[in-house]
Design an enzyme around this catalytic site. Structure first.
Site, mmCIF file in Angstrom:
data_model
loop_
_atom_site.group_PDB
_atom_site.id
_atom_site.type_symbol
_atom_site.label_atom_id
_atom_site.label_comp_id
_atom_site.label_asym_id
_atom_site.label_seq_id
_atom_site.Cartn_x
_atom_site.Cartn_y
_atom_site.Cartn_z
ATOM 1 N N ILE A 22 0.826 -1.201 0.000
ATOM 2 C CA ILE A 22 0.000 0.000 0.000
ATOM 3 C C ILE A 22 0.865 1.258 0.000
ATOM 4 O O ILE A 22 0.556 2.238 -0.684
ATOM 5 C CB ILE A 22 -0.949 -0.011 1.207
ATOM 6 C CG1 ILE A 22 -2.019 -1.088 1.023
ATOM 7 C CG2 ILE A 22 -1.609 1.356 1.406
ATOM 8 C CD1 ILE A 22 -2.932 -1.272 2.219
ATOM 9 N N ASP A 76 15.013 2.433 9.339
ATOM 10 C CA ASP A 76 14.395 1.447 10.220
ATOM 11 C C ASP A 76 13.469 2.214 11.149
ATOM 12 O O ASP A 76 13.925 2.958 12.020
ATOM 13 C CB ASP A 76 15.470 0.715 11.015
ATOM 14 C CG ASP A 76 14.903 -0.345 11.961
ATOM 15 O OD1 ASP A 76 13.670 -0.353 12.179
ATOM 16 O OD2 ASP A 76 15.687 -1.144 12.485
ATOM 17 N N TYR A 179 -3.496 -8.356 16.288
ATOM 18 C CA TYR A 179 -3.825 -7.565 15.088
ATOM 19 C C TYR A 179 -4.961 -6.604 15.382
ATOM 20 O O TYR A 179 -4.887 -5.415 15.055
ATOM 21 C CB TYR A 179 -4.200 -8.518 13.956
ATOM 22 C CG TYR A 179 -4.497 -7.836 12.647
ATOM 23 C CD1 TYR A 179 -3.475 -7.311 11.872
ATOM 24 C CD2 TYR A 179 -5.808 -7.741 12.167
ATOM 25 C CE1 TYR A 179 -3.736 -6.693 10.656
ATOM 26 C CE2 TYR A 179 -6.082 -7.128 10.959
ATOM 27 C CZ TYR A 179 -5.046 -6.610 10.207
ATOM 28 O OH TYR A 179 -5.321 -5.998 9.015
ATOM 29 N N LYS A 183 -4.737 -2.379 15.310
ATOM 30 C CA LYS A 183 -5.517 -1.535 14.406
ATOM 31 C C LYS A 183 -6.428 -0.579 15.174
ATOM 32 O O LYS A 183 -6.594 0.588 14.772
ATOM 33 C CB LYS A 183 -6.327 -2.403 13.438
ATOM 34 C CG LYS A 183 -5.453 -3.212 12.489
ATOM 35 C CD LYS A 183 -4.443 -2.350 11.759
ATOM 36 C CE LYS A 183 -3.577 -3.136 10.800
ATOM 37 N NZ LYS A 183 -2.553 -2.294 10.129
ATOM 38 N N THR A 214 -1.813 -6.515 -2.592
ATOM 39 C CA THR A 214 -0.386 -6.297 -2.376
ATOM 40 C C THR A 214 0.391 -7.552 -2.755
ATOM 41 O O THR A 214 -0.194 -8.616 -2.982
ATOM 42 C CB THR A 214 -0.108 -5.962 -0.903
ATOM 43 O OG1 THR A 214 -0.489 -7.104 -0.107
ATOM 44 C CG2 THR A 214 -0.902 -4.743 -0.444
#
Length: 271
Positions: A22, A76, A179, A183, A214
């Site tokens: 993305i 990084d 996850y 988010k 992707t």
């Protein structure tokens, strides 16, 4: 067509995690709109960090070839000093930042390497480094980059912060614990930044793409229904349209669905 600021130069963006996926799509869309784009990720100097293709150098070249100006910087985003160095460089070289896209995300690295069963395992069977990757090189990286860029964003009239997140259904928040937490945290960061930056003329939003084709996702195409999927550059077109919207400040603090932006701005996010 090059998008110019009131002072005559092109608008400036910084897209984190833009070597592939993305982030790369957003950088390319900005390039086609004539922006100067700082492209950051660990994949630099021609060396990728995984089996997936893409480096900041390659993305920056594509941005320049498409009509913008791509500036690759190896970074990084788990290293605060490295992130600060990029922010200082943008300040020194451009003196403005019209758009910050918080996109860097290490949460899929193990999944992209083939750990499909691990991804779907209960939290006590998942390695703790999966949680750490999502927060250290995801949520925390977005927080740090926003904080370090805030003075420059405040000094740039009408600037915008877009934090790439995802709409995790409540049931999936329970299924994919780390996850879902990451988010939701990104969405809260976008909201908090919106409240604090709004008095300074800066708009902050979270961005919720759908299923995006992707490089990592296409590895698992046989397991997925890609019928209504979005392209990385399609997501980028939505971001460009948002940045062009003179009423974007009215959306501050919201989690914006890419499909909804496609309808609002009449842009194609599928190709």
């Amino acid at each position: 067509m090059t998008q110019h600021t009131q002072t005559g130069g092109p608008r400036v963006a910084w897209v984190t995690g833009a070597s592939r996926g993305i982030g790369r799509g957003i950088a390319l869309a900005l390039g086609r709109a004539g922006w100067t784009v700082y492209v950051t990720a660990r994949s630099s100097g021609g060396a990728a960090t995984s089996h997936l293709p893409g480096t900041v150098d390659a993305t920056a070249r594509e941005v320049s070839a498409s009509g913008g100006r791509g500036i690759p910087v190896g970074c990084d985003h788990g290293d605060d000093d490295a992130v600060a160095a990029v922010a200082n460089r943008v300040t020194a070289e451009q003196g403005r930042l019209d758009l910050l896209v918080n996109n860097v995300w290490a949460g899929y690295e193990r999944l992209n390497a083939g750990a499909w069963q691990e991804w779907n395992a209960p939290l006590w069977e998942q390695p703790l480094e999966l949680f750490d990757a999502m927060f250290t090189h995801g949520v925390r990286a977005h927080y740090v980059t926003t904080a370090l860029c805030a003075p420059l964003l405040i000094d740039t009239p009408g600037s915008l912060v877009v934090t790439v997140s995802f709409a995790v259904a409540e049931q999936e928040q329970h299924t994919f614990a780390a996850y879902g937490m990451a988010k939701v945290a990104d969405d809260r960061l976008a909201l908090a930044a919106a409240v604090q930056l709004r008095p300074h003329g800066v708009t902050s939003v979270a961005l919720h793409p759908g299923l995006v084709r992707t490089e990592g996702v296409l590895q698992f195409a046989e397991h997925l229904d890609l019928t209504a999927s979005q392209s990385p550059e399609g997501v980028g077109r939505a971001v460009v349209a948002l940045a062009d919207d003179p009423q974007r400040a009215t959306l501050a603090g919201q989690a914006l669905d890419v499909a909804g932006l496609a309808t609002r701005y009449r842009v194609d996010v599928t190709t």
